[in-house]
Scaffold this motif. Structure first.
Motif, PDB file in Angstrom:
ATOM      1  N   ALA A 182       7.066  -0.942   3.023  1.00 44.39           N
ATOM      2  CA  ALA A 182       8.221  -1.672   2.492  1.00 44.39           C
ATOM      3  C   ALA A 182       8.106  -1.963   1.004  1.00 44.39           C
ATOM      4  O   ALA A 182       9.127  -2.076   0.312  1.00 44.39           O
ATOM      5  N   TYR A 225      13.869  -4.182   1.744  1.00 41.96           N
ATOM      6  CA  TYR A 225      12.635  -3.746   2.401  1.00 41.96           C
ATOM      7  C   TYR A 225      12.917  -2.756   3.539  1.00 41.96           C
ATOM      8  O   TYR A 225      12.119  -1.851   3.798  1.00 41.96           O
ATOM      9  N   THR A 229      11.415   1.077   3.589  1.00 45.43           N
ATOM     10  CA  THR A 229      10.686   1.649   4.722  1.00 45.43           C
ATOM     11  C   THR A 229      11.296   2.983   5.135  1.00 45.43           C
ATOM     12  O   THR A 229      10.574   3.947   5.454  1.00 45.43           O
TER      13      THR A 229
END
Length: 298
Positions: A182, A225, A229
């Motif tokens: 992330a 985030y 990812t």
């Protein structure tokens, strides 16, 4: 040529020291859930979630009744029982799944029938009381006076046959991978294998840092985030499937955002991951999390 094979299928061919052969076909249904669908040439269906007895026998009257009597005499509670055969009078497979551990010598007792060729036992070790739905999970929490996260952590210890320290260490490692997946693309943007995406998470991060966002700090961080990812995933980086690669950004995106905004400790976030695992387990058990089975919205 077989055309109706599940996309996540494996055939295992085994030969013992006496030259006896067996082929078993299994299917991965997603989220750690599997199903055995064929033994040799006979179609079967069982999950392996319970202790099970697999009896190979001649298809003759009274054999199934004999098997159940042997189990009843030993006070074995039957959860599921199924009989499979290719044709009348030929080889058949009776599969009995039990709620508890099976007597170690039950196979020898069942083999005494002249029509039974072989008995195999799949023994679940250190069995705990399972929960099949949210009601049973909450009842288990109430009975043991434990939160959902701890019930799931203990399940991992028992089902995985691991020490407490090993389970804790694995979850610590999971969180470390989530953080790297992330945070890294924000600092060092990477392109996907096809070059279609890459750098979006950094743009989101800079947009949020400029104060121009309209979603609020928590949601903006979660979106950033989650996107990072997915960029890690698309560029063949290391991620935690939670529970699948397609959804891998949602769980770390939200939890890492919560951790930053509310200053939660890693230990607290790890408890949240165990909690999320319990909910995902129920979804997997009662429906599916596999796109190959339920479509992309699974």
């Amino acid at each position: 040529l077989e055309t109706d094979i599940h996309p996540n299928t494996v055939d295992i061919h085994m030969v013992n020291n006496n030259g006896q052969e067996m082929t078993v076909r299994g299917e991965s249904l997603g989220g750690g859930k599997v199903r055995i669908v064929k033994i040799n040439s006979v179609q079967v269906d069982f999950s392996g979630e319970y202790s099970a007895i697999i009896v190979i026998h001649q298809d003759k009257p009274g054999v199934a009744a004999y098997i159940t009597k042997c189990l009843s005499d030993r006070n074995v509670n039957i959860a599921f029982m199924r009989l499979f055969r290719e044709s009348k009078g030929e080889i058949a497979y009776t599969i009995v799944e039990s709620d508890g551990r099976l007597p170690e010598d039950i196979g020898n007792t069942i083999r005494k029938n002249q029509h039974i060729h072989e008995v195999m036992i799949v023994q679940m070790r250190n069995m705990m009381r399972e929960f099949k739905n949210a009601k049973e999970l909450l009842a288990l929490c109430s009975e043991k006076d434990l939160p959902i996260s701890e019930i799931m952590r203990q399940r991992e210890i028992i089902i995985g046959e691991m020490q407490e320290q090993e389970v804790n260490a694995r979850m610590t490692h999971v969180l470390e991978i989530m953080k790297e997946a992330a945070f890294s693309p924000i600092k060092h943007p990477v392109k996907s294998m096809g070059g279609l995406i890459g750098g979006e998470s950094k743009k989101l991060f800079l947009h949020q840092a400029s104060g121009k966002g309209i979603c609020g700090e928590l949601l903006e961080k979660a979106i950033t985030y989650a996107m990072a990812t997915l960029e890690t995933n698309a560029s063949m980086g290391l991620i935690v499937a939670s529970p699948t690669a397609g959804s891998a950004g949602i769980v770390p995106g939200l939890l890492l955002a919560l951790q930053e905004v509310y200053n939660y400790s890693d230990k607290y976030i790890q408890k949240a991951l165990f909690n999320a695992g319990a909910i995902a387990y129920l979804a997997m058990r009662n429906a599916t999390v596999a796109g190959a089975v339920g479509g992309c919205q699974a």
